[in-house]
Design an enzyme around this catalytic site. Structure first.
Site, PDB file in Angstrom:
ATOM      1  N   LYS A 115     -12.010  -2.924  14.142  1.00  0.00           N
ATOM      2  CA  LYS A 115     -11.037  -2.515  15.168  1.00  0.00           C
ATOM      3  C   LYS A 115     -11.737  -1.846  16.344  1.00  0.00           C
ATOM      4  CE  LYS A 115      -7.026  -1.865  12.213  1.00  0.00           C
ATOM      5  NZ  LYS A 115      -6.027  -0.909  11.709  1.00  0.00           N
TER       6      LYS A 115
ATOM      7  N   ASN B  30      -2.493   9.697   7.998  1.00  0.00           N
ATOM      8  CA  ASN B  30      -2.584  10.335   6.686  1.00  0.00           C
ATOM      9  C   ASN B  30      -2.756  11.849   6.813  1.00  0.00           C
ATOM     10  OD1 ASN B  30      -5.648  11.030   6.357  1.00  0.00           O
ATOM     11  ND2 ASN B  30      -5.549   8.981   7.260  1.00  0.00           N
TER      12      ASN B  30
ATOM     13  N   GLN C 138       1.682  -6.666  14.194  1.00  0.00           N
ATOM     14  CA  GLN C 138       3.092  -6.389  14.467  1.00  0.00           C
ATOM     15  C   GLN C 138       3.254  -5.136  15.311  1.00  0.00           C
ATOM     16  OE1 GLN C 138       4.016  -3.610  12.455  1.00  0.00           O
ATOM     17  NE2 GLN C 138       6.215  -3.751  11.954  1.00  0.00           N
TER      18      GLN C 138
ATOM     19  N   ASN D 287      -1.636  -6.025  10.901  1.00  0.00           N
ATOM     20  CA  ASN D 287      -1.701  -4.957  11.912  1.00  0.00           C
ATOM     21  C   ASN D 287      -1.016  -5.377  13.217  1.00  0.00           C
ATOM     22  OD1 ASN D 287      -5.190  -4.374  11.101  1.00  0.00           O
ATOM     23  ND2 ASN D 287      -3.412  -3.436  10.174  1.00  0.00           N
TER      24      ASN D 287
ATOM     25  N   CYS E  21       1.130  -0.752  -8.333  1.00  0.00           N
ATOM     26  CA  CYS E  21       1.845  -0.643  -7.057  1.00  0.00           C
ATOM     27  C   CYS E  21       1.133  -1.563  -6.068  1.00  0.00           C
ATOM     28  CB  CYS E  21       1.896   0.804  -6.556  1.00  0.00           C
ATOM     29  SG  CYS E  21       0.281   1.488  -6.161  1.00  0.00           S
TER      30      CYS E  21
ATOM     31  N   CYS F 132       3.148   4.288   5.843  1.00  0.00           N
ATOM     32  CA  CYS F 132       3.752   3.127   6.512  1.00  0.00           C
ATOM     33  C   CYS F 132       3.412   1.841   5.768  1.00  0.00           C
ATOM     34  CB  CYS F 132       3.286   3.032   7.953  1.00  0.00           C
ATOM     35  SG  CYS F 132       3.970   4.312   9.017  1.00  0.00           S
TER      36      CYS F 132
END
Ligand SMILES: [Zn+2]
Length: 384
Positions: free
Chosen positions: A90, A135, A76, A74, A342, A192
């Site tokens: 958070k 989202n 970055q 996160n 995935c 993202c």
């Protein structure tokens, strides 16, 4: 808002002196900001600059909604959190930072996911709502909540090098459903987390959202209501599209939507794709590791993008990005067992559905994807 009730003490007068110098803000405007309240959904990429600048500006009450924990990936872009916060909620990390930045602001943490069950009650306590989520279900949920409550919705979104912002659901402007009546099919628009994002871009868009929120609360300038701002960071071009209200919009036009709905279902997201439940025919990472070790006969297909494949992959896999799956169906054996995977198991659940619809009855999804493989089988496969 009752600006008269919000007196500023000496500390505040000094702190906000650069605002007080502006005729468009001044003492009245600063008191108005102190008397106002904002609900910020998400303390992530957009939520970081939003929270920091709104707190610095002296918004009286700042509600924060988040349920996630700080992850090293996160940092970055989610600059409200620090390295020492990794693993913390958070909400805790953001609340500490905002209270340190401006103790005059009442930061109100809401440790929950915004849902149809709580959105009206939560949003009802604030003057305007800012969406810092990433989202589609949350976007439609925030939109419908704002239209139903008659409160402005400050919208922003980012992906790779591109961002958008607008002010929606104002008394005479369009809402999100006027722009996008239906959500895109699940899996079509990568998140993202799947497609990447330039770290500074949520900063850029979040600052634009914060600017719009402050203008709305002050009642100054010309907001993005009725306009969609499109930002391309690679060419540094800003475009604005004019938006109009759609009289047939089911929420702000015909008003046939009179209450909140199931937005996961509306966006076509099944419980399996959210990781809530598992098809018993699917396979877990340890089960897949056993199959590979036994040398079982099956196809292992990675439906991510080539860039992700270069970051991490599973042994013996073949890369078929989800968007190209329909073109290679004829090269696959319909009688053979196929395991698709995935990053998180969401896109591959979509791929499994495509395969089953095309007659591949033995298609199985790797639940939890690479992330869970890294946790449960091989930590040397990087989580990204
Ligand atoms: Zn509308």
């Amino acid at each position: 808002m009752t600006p008269d009730s919000a007196a500023l003490d000496q500390d505040e007068l000094f702190r906000y002196s650069r605002h007080l110098l502006l005729p468009e803000v001044g003492l009245d405007g600063q008191r108005r900001l102190k008397a106002s309240s904002v609900l910020l959904v998400g303390a992530g990429g957009l939520g970081s600059p939003l929270g920091l600048y709104l707190a610095a500006a002296g918004i009286g009450r700042l509600g924060l909604v988040d349920f996630d924990r700080v992850d090293p990936s996160n940092l970055q872009r989610q600059i409200i959190h620090g390295t020492a916060d990794v693993g913390r909620p958070k909400l805790d990390s953001a609340t500490d930072r905002l209270r340190d930045l401006n103790p005059h602001v009442n930061v109100e943490p809401h440790a929950t996911r915004l849902t149809s069950a709580n959105a009206l009650e939560l949003a009802g306590q604030y003057d305007l709502i800012i969406d810092g989520s990433d989202n589609f279900p949350t976007r439609y949920l925030v939109n419908d909540t704002c239209v139903l409550l008659g409160k402005p919705y400050v919208y922003g979104s980012v992906f790779r090098f591109e961002g958008q912002a607008s002010v929606l659901a104002t008394s005479d402007g369009p809402c999100y459903r006027c722009l996008f009546r239906e959500p895109p099919p699940p899996g079509l628009v990568p998140s993202c987390a799947e497609g990447g994002v330039l770290g500074v871009l949520p900063g850029l868009i979040g600052v634009i959202q914060a600017t719009e929120a402050i203008k709305l609360l002050l009642g100054i300038g010309e907001t993005l209501a009725g306009r969609l701002l499109l930002v391309d960071a690679l060419t540094m071009r800003f475009r604005t599209l004019t938006l109009t209200r759609d009289p047939d919009c089911p929420v702000c036009g015909t008003r046939e939507i009179t209450g909140l709905i199931d937005y996961e279902q509306f966006c076509g997201i099944t419980q399996e794709q959210t990781g809530m439940t598992q098809d018993p025919a699917d396979i877990t990472p340890p089960e897949l590791a056993q199959k590979l070790a036994r040398g079982d006969d099956f196809d292992l297909i990675d439906v991510r993008e080539p860039r992700e494949w270069n970051l991490a992959r599973l042994p013996g896999a073949r890369l078929v990005p989800l968007g190209t799956l329909s073109q290679v169906l004829d090269t696959l054996d319909r009688e053979r067992e196929i395991v698709v995977y995935c990053r998180s198991g969401a896109r591959s659940a979509h791929a499994k559905g495509q395969l089953q619809a095309a007659g591949f009855q033995r298609a199985r999804n790797l639940t939890g994807g690479i992330l869970r493989w890294s946790d449960e089988v091989d930590p040397s496969v990087p989580k990204y």
